[in-house]
Write a protein that holds these residues in place. Structure first.
Motif, PDB file in Angstrom:
ATOM      1  N   LEU A  92     -29.098  58.623  18.882  1.00 41.19           N
ATOM      2  CA  LEU A  92     -30.383  58.016  19.215  1.00 41.19           C
ATOM      3  C   LEU A  92     -30.181  56.718  19.984  1.00 41.19           C
ATOM      4  O   LEU A  92     -30.901  56.433  20.951  1.00 41.19           O
ATOM      5  CB  LEU A  92     -31.183  57.761  17.935  1.00 41.19           C
ATOM      6  N   ARG A  93     -29.193  55.945  19.559  1.00 41.05           N
ATOM      7  CA  ARG A  93     -28.906  54.694  20.266  1.00 41.05           C
ATOM      8  C   ARG A  93     -28.471  54.970  21.702  1.00 41.05           C
ATOM      9  O   ARG A  93     -28.867  54.263  22.628  1.00 41.05           O
ATOM     10  CB  ARG A  93     -27.820  53.935  19.509  1.00 41.05           C
ATOM     11  N   TYR A  94     -27.675  55.989  21.884  1.00 43.90           N
ATOM     12  CA  TYR A  94     -27.221  56.371  23.223  1.00 43.90           C
ATOM     13  C   TYR A  94     -28.406  56.753  24.103  1.00 43.90           C
ATOM     14  O   TYR A  94     -28.509  56.330  25.257  1.00 43.90           O
ATOM     15  CB  TYR A  94     -26.232  57.538  23.101  1.00 43.90           C
ATOM     16  N   ILE A  95     -29.328  57.564  23.549  1.00 38.97           N
ATOM     17  CA  ILE A  95     -30.488  58.006  24.317  1.00 38.97           C
ATOM     18  C   ILE A  95     -31.373  56.821  24.701  1.00 38.97           C
ATOM     19  O   ILE A  95     -31.835  56.715  25.852  1.00 38.97           O
ATOM     20  CB  ILE A  95     -31.297  59.042  23.513  1.00 38.97           C
ATOM     21  N   LEU A  96     -31.601  55.919  23.768  1.00 36.84           N
ATOM     22  CA  LEU A  96     -32.454  54.764  24.054  1.00 36.84           C
ATOM     23  C   LEU A  96     -31.842  53.869  25.125  1.00 36.84           C
ATOM     24  O   LEU A  96     -32.556  53.338  25.993  1.00 36.84           O
ATOM     25  CB  LEU A  96     -32.689  53.966  22.768  1.00 36.84           C
ATOM     26  N   LYS A  97     -30.532  53.690  25.072  1.00 36.91           N
ATOM     27  CA  LYS A  97     -29.881  52.863  26.084  1.00 36.91           C
ATOM     28  C   LYS A  97     -29.947  53.509  27.453  1.00 36.91           C
ATOM     29  O   LYS A  97     -30.121  52.823  28.466  1.00 36.91           O
ATOM     30  CB  LYS A  97     -28.427  52.603  25.695  1.00 36.91           C
ATOM     31  N   ARG A  98     -29.812  54.829  27.497  1.00 36.04           N
ATOM     32  CA  ARG A  98     -29.911  55.502  28.779  1.00 36.04           C
ATOM     33  C   ARG A  98     -31.342  55.445  29.322  1.00 36.04           C
ATOM     34  O   ARG A  98     -31.550  55.268  30.520  1.00 36.04           O
ATOM     35  CB  ARG A  98     -29.473  56.971  28.642  1.00 36.04           C
ATOM     36  N   MET A  99     -32.327  55.607  28.442  1.00 35.98           N
ATOM     37  CA  MET A  99     -33.721  55.557  28.882  1.00 35.98           C
ATOM     38  C   MET A  99     -34.107  54.166  29.359  1.00 35.98           C
ATOM     39  O   MET A  99     -34.990  54.025  30.211  1.00 35.98           O
ATOM     40  CB  MET A  99     -34.639  56.005  27.740  1.00 35.98           C
ATOM     41  N   ASN A 123     -30.802  63.644  35.621  1.00 41.42           N
ATOM     42  CA  ASN A 123     -29.480  63.109  35.304  1.00 41.42           C
ATOM     43  C   ASN A 123     -29.434  62.542  33.889  1.00 41.42           C
ATOM     44  O   ASN A 123     -28.410  62.649  33.206  1.00 41.42           O
ATOM     45  CB  ASN A 123     -29.086  62.037  36.317  1.00 41.42           C
ATOM     46  N   LEU A 124     -30.541  61.951  33.446  1.00 43.33           N
ATOM     47  CA  LEU A 124     -30.607  61.455  32.069  1.00 43.33           C
ATOM     48  C   LEU A 124     -30.519  62.607  31.086  1.00 43.33           C
ATOM     49  O   LEU A 124     -29.780  62.539  30.090  1.00 43.33           O
ATOM     50  CB  LEU A 124     -31.915  60.681  31.869  1.00 43.33           C
ATOM     51  N   VAL A 125     -31.256  63.688  31.345  1.00 40.83           N
ATOM     52  CA  VAL A 125     -31.218  64.856  30.462  1.00 40.83           C
ATOM     53  C   VAL A 125     -29.811  65.445  30.418  1.00 40.83           C
ATOM     54  O   VAL A 125     -29.295  65.816  29.344  1.00 40.83           O
ATOM     55  CB  VAL A 125     -32.238  65.912  30.931  1.00 40.83           C
ATOM     56  N   VAL A 126     -29.167  65.532  31.576  1.00 39.54           N
ATOM     57  CA  VAL A 126     -27.807  66.081  31.621  1.00 39.54           C
ATOM     58  C   VAL A 126     -26.839  65.189  30.857  1.00 39.54           C
ATOM     59  O   VAL A 126     -25.964  65.678  30.125  1.00 39.54           O
ATOM     60  CB  VAL A 126     -27.365  66.246  33.088  1.00 39.54           C
ATOM     61  N   ASP A 127     -26.965  63.873  31.015  1.00 42.82           N
ATOM     62  CA  ASP A 127     -26.094  62.955  30.276  1.00 42.82           C
ATOM     63  C   ASP A 127     -26.263  63.121  28.770  1.00 42.82           C
ATOM     64  O   ASP A 127     -25.289  63.092  28.009  1.00 42.82           O
ATOM     65  CB  ASP A 127     -26.397  61.509  30.672  1.00 42.82           C
ATOM     66  N   ILE A 128     -27.509  63.299  28.330  1.00 43.16           N
ATOM     67  CA  ILE A 128     -27.768  63.477  26.894  1.00 43.16           C
ATOM     68  C   ILE A 128     -27.165  64.783  26.408  1.00 43.16           C
ATOM     69  O   ILE A 128     -26.543  64.836  25.336  1.00 43.16           O
ATOM     70  CB  ILE A 128     -29.285  63.419  26.625  1.00 43.16           C
ATOM     71  N   CYS A 129     -27.332  65.851  27.189  1.00 40.95           N
ATOM     72  CA  CYS A 129     -26.740  67.144  26.807  1.00 40.95           C
ATOM     73  C   CYS A 129     -25.214  67.054  26.775  1.00 40.95           C
ATOM     74  O   CYS A 129     -24.570  67.607  25.868  1.00 40.95           O
ATOM     75  CB  CYS A 129     -27.178  68.227  27.784  1.00 40.95           C
ATOM     76  N   TYR A 130     -24.644  66.359  27.731  1.00 44.37           N
ATOM     77  CA  TYR A 130     -23.200  66.209  27.790  1.00 44.37           C
ATOM     78  C   TYR A 130     -22.691  65.441  26.573  1.00 44.37           C
ATOM     79  O   TYR A 130     -21.686  65.806  25.951  1.00 44.37           O
ATOM     80  CB  TYR A 130     -22.831  65.484  29.089  1.00 44.37           C
ATOM     81  N   ALA A 131     -23.392  64.366  26.217  1.00 42.29           N
ATOM     82  CA  ALA A 131     -22.984  63.582  25.049  1.00 42.29           C
ATOM     83  C   ALA A 131     -23.162  64.368  23.752  1.00 42.29           C
ATOM     84  O   ALA A 131     -22.386  64.201  22.804  1.00 42.29           O
ATOM     85  CB  ALA A 131     -23.792  62.288  24.988  1.00 42.29           C
ATOM     86  N   ASP A 184     -19.428  52.584  22.727  1.00 36.48           N
ATOM     87  CA  ASP A 184     -19.929  52.768  21.372  1.00 36.48           C
ATOM     88  C   ASP A 184     -19.231  53.982  20.763  1.00 36.48           C
ATOM     89  O   ASP A 184     -19.399  55.102  21.221  1.00 36.48           O
ATOM     90  CB  ASP A 184     -21.454  52.978  21.402  1.00 36.48           C
ATOM     91  N   SER A 185     -18.451  53.805  19.730  1.00 37.46           N
ATOM     92  CA  SER A 185     -17.654  54.876  19.133  1.00 37.46           C
ATOM     93  C   SER A 185     -18.215  55.352  17.814  1.00 37.46           C
ATOM     94  O   SER A 185     -17.556  56.067  17.074  1.00 37.46           O
ATOM     95  CB  SER A 185     -16.205  54.374  18.920  1.00 37.46           C
ATOM     96  N   ARG A 186     -19.432  54.969  17.500  1.00 34.83           N
ATOM     97  CA  ARG A 186     -20.004  55.395  16.228  1.00 34.83           C
ATOM     98  C   ARG A 186     -20.409  56.845  16.282  1.00 34.83           C
ATOM     99  O   ARG A 186     -20.882  57.304  17.306  1.00 34.83           O
ATOM    100  CB  ARG A 186     -21.213  54.528  15.871  1.00 34.83           C
TER     101      ARG A 186
END
Length: 313
Positions: free
Chosen positions: A2-9, A292-300, A311-313
């Motif tokens: 969730l933190r990753y998604i919020l930072k990307r958004m 590109n945001l959607v792809v990054d989220i799917c990739y992560a 962020d390694s959590r």
């Protein structure tokens, strides 16, 4: 996650703001007078008085910063002005043409994935044999062929010479064949080569050798281990392909007279319809960045090792 998604958004608003400022500056400060274009498209003689009235009506008599702030304030509310040609709201017209472009883009993306995956697999499994040589030759041809030239070749061959397909317009599935092939060929060839290269790399990985040592069937090794991991980089490439497809739609729709937003934008550029150009570029940027945001989220999500800013959590 969730933190990753919020930072990307959080990156979306600054990017769109920067793009809007650059586009607004180029169109307003570049060559050509929007007031002159407005009068020409309105069939009004461009006298000094008419130009002064048009500049006041369009807000061009105000400082650049005031013009941009006024335009941005309305754009945030969904008001991108009215077309100089039709006098209709720009956003309504773009949304009218956008579904036709989405039809071509989705069909092209589906065709790219349906053909590139088996072609890349066969090319990797039959390395240096005739299927591999044929696939690599076709991929090299497809990457090297400009899409506008391909479109003209398809029209000449399948519409004029053979008469198999309608040359232009929007109708049944036959009208979609040539535009979809024109838009998807380059992305299809890039995906094919990417899948082949990734499969060849993964086939010699330790986890694949270990899977074979365990006695797993070759179909399981290829499908569950080699192919699954080879498709991860392809997901990243899909985001780039979406941008390529919308860019190719501008050319394909112009060649085949497809009533989409790309052809509408070309007409706006020809007529110097500034409100349409500004809205079109901003919407295309939004689609490209969002994909590109959607792809990054799917990739992560597929690869948990990926984290934003260490962020390694």
């Amino acid at each position: 996650m969730l933190r990753y998604i919020l930072k990307r958004m959080a990156l979306l608003p600054p990017i769109l703001l920067a793009v809007s400022l650059v586009v607004f500056a180029i169109l307003r400060l570049g060559q050509g007078d929007p007031a002159m274009a407005y009068l020409r498209l309105s069939n009004i003689p461009p006298s000094e008085k008419a130009l002064a009235v048009a500049r006041e009506e369009l807000g061009l008599d105000k400082p650049f910063a005031v013009q941009y702030a006024h335009w941005l304030g309305k754009a945030v509310q969904g008001d991108f002005g009215r077309s100089y040609v039709t006098k209709n709201p720009v956003l309504d017209e773009i949304f009218y043409y956008l579904p036709n472009t989405l039809i071509l883009a989705v069909a092209s993306l589906v065709l790219t994935l349906l053909l590139s995956v088996p072609m890349g697999m066969v090319s990797a499994l039959k390395k240096d044999k005739w299927p591999d040589n044929l696939t690599r030759g076709l991929s090299f041809f497809g990457v090297s062929m400009p899409n506008f030239w391909l479109g003209f070749i398809l029209v000449w061959l399948f519409a004029i010479k053979m008469g198999w397909l309608p040359p232009m317009g929007k109708g049944g599935l036959g009208h979609m064949v040539m535009p979809v092939v024109t838009m998807s060929l380059m992305s299809l060839c890039i995906n094919t080569r990417l899948i082949r290269a990734n499969m060849l790399d993964n086939m010699h990985s330790r986890y694949v050798l270990y899977a074979r040592a365990r006695g797993l069937p070759e179909s399981v090794v290829i499908g569950r281990h080699v192919m699954a991991n080879s498709l991860i980089p392809v997901i990243t490439a899909i985001g780039m392909h979406v941008g390529e497809l919308f860019g190719g739609a501008v050319i394909a729709e112009s060649i085949f007279a497809w009533p989409g937003v790309g052809r509408y934008a070309v007409s706006a550029i020809y007529n110097r319809d500034y409100p349409v150009m500004q809205c079109f570029i901003l919407i295309m940027t939004t689609i490209f960045v969002t994909m590109n945001l959607v792809v990054d989220i799917c990739y992560a999500w597929l690869d948990p090792r990926i984290r934003y800013e260490g962020d390694s959590r």
